[in-house]
Design an enzyme around this catalytic site. Structure first.
Site, PDB file in Angstrom:
ATOM      1  CB  CYS A  97      -0.981  -0.049   1.167  1.00 44.16           C
ATOM      2  SG  CYS A  97      -2.371   1.066   0.928  1.00 44.16           S
ATOM      3  CG  HIS A 194      -3.151  -3.271   4.409  1.00 44.23           C
ATOM      4  ND1 HIS A 194      -1.965  -2.751   4.842  1.00 44.23           N
ATOM      5  CD2 HIS A 194      -3.724  -2.302   3.658  1.00 44.23           C
ATOM      6  CE1 HIS A 194      -1.833  -1.508   4.377  1.00 44.23           C
ATOM      7  NE2 HIS A 194      -2.891  -1.219   3.650  1.00 44.23           N
TER       8      HIS A 194
END
Ligand code: GLN
Length: 242
Positions: A97, A194
């Site tokens: 990310c 994630h």
């Protein structure tokens, strides 16, 4: 148990500022699985101002708020050439990310500020007003089904010199428009997932370990690991609502 003479050195980039939604679980998974495969593992945390180690076998980095990205930005820019050289020397890396975004050319926030990235990936990211949030399932030719959780407002677009990691089965991924998720350059993987990502995606974890072992020692003989719990976690995650 005596220590294996074969050591793998994992460097975790910016765990103080870039480490959300369980990203630290990726380090723990690599550590434990590499031990199960017969290696002694050393983990070094690298935070701004630290000395970057010489002998690196695997590099990982997590996500963070835009503010976390600003905190590590200057330091990362200084480290950029070093990381690109390691990538070209086939060191495996996993960037999640916020770090994935900063491994690209730039991240333009929705306030119009541009944070340059190190340009390791041929990608650019534009902040948007919507947040892309939720459980995500993707398909990769190399890793099969990859499951995780995404939460980002940056929309990432791939250039010509990079391949997507996977295509979207459910969720948004890079930008919610072109059906791609993540990026791959040599042995470097960038992704929005994630979760933690690696406990639920052992194929990806073992691939990273295999690349680092092959590079360092020229061989990798995997141990058969009982992945019942990982399989169960994957099955549950795949069925979760977005
Ligand atoms: N700040 C970035 C975004 O929202 C990255 C967020 C993250 O790492 N989860 O796009």
């Amino acid at each position: 148990m005596s220590e294996s003479p074969k050591t793998l050195h994992i460097v975790q980039l910016y765990p103080r500022d870039m480490n959300i939604y369980g990203d630290w679980g990726n380090t723990l998974t690599l550590l434990r699985r590499a031990e199960w495969h017969g290696y002694t593992v050393r983990v070094t945390d690298y935070n701004p101002g630290d000395t970057f180690p010489d002998d690196v076998d695997l590099v990982i980095g997590g996500g963070g708020q835009d503010s976390g990205q600003s905190k590590i930005h200057d330091d990362l820019m200084q480290l950029g050439d070093r990381l690109k050289n390691l990538a070209d020397d086939d060191v495996p890396m996993l960037m999640i990310c916020g770090m994935y975004q900063l491994f690209g050319h730039f991240f333009k926030t929705k306030d119009g500020d541009t944070m340059n990235g190190i340009g390791l990936f041929d990608i650019e990211t534009h902040g948007s007003d919507q947040r892309l949030i939720g459980n995500i399932v993707t398909q990769s030719d190399t890793f099969g089904t990859i499951v995780g959780y995404e939460n980002h407002s940056g929309l990432t677009y791939l250039g010509k010199h990079v391949q997507p990691l996977a295509t979207i089965q459910r969720g948004a991924g890079n930008n919610g428009q072109d059906n791609t998720e993540g990026a791959v350059y040599r042995n470097v993987i960038g992704t929005y997932l994630h979760g933690s990502l690696l406990p639920k995606n052992p194929a990806l974890a073992d691939w990273l370990i295999e690349q680092s072992a092959m590079r360092r020692y020229g061989d990798f003989t995997p141990t058969v690991i009982d992945d019942r719990f990982a399989e169960h976690a994957r099955a549950v995650a795949i069925k979760r609502p977005r």
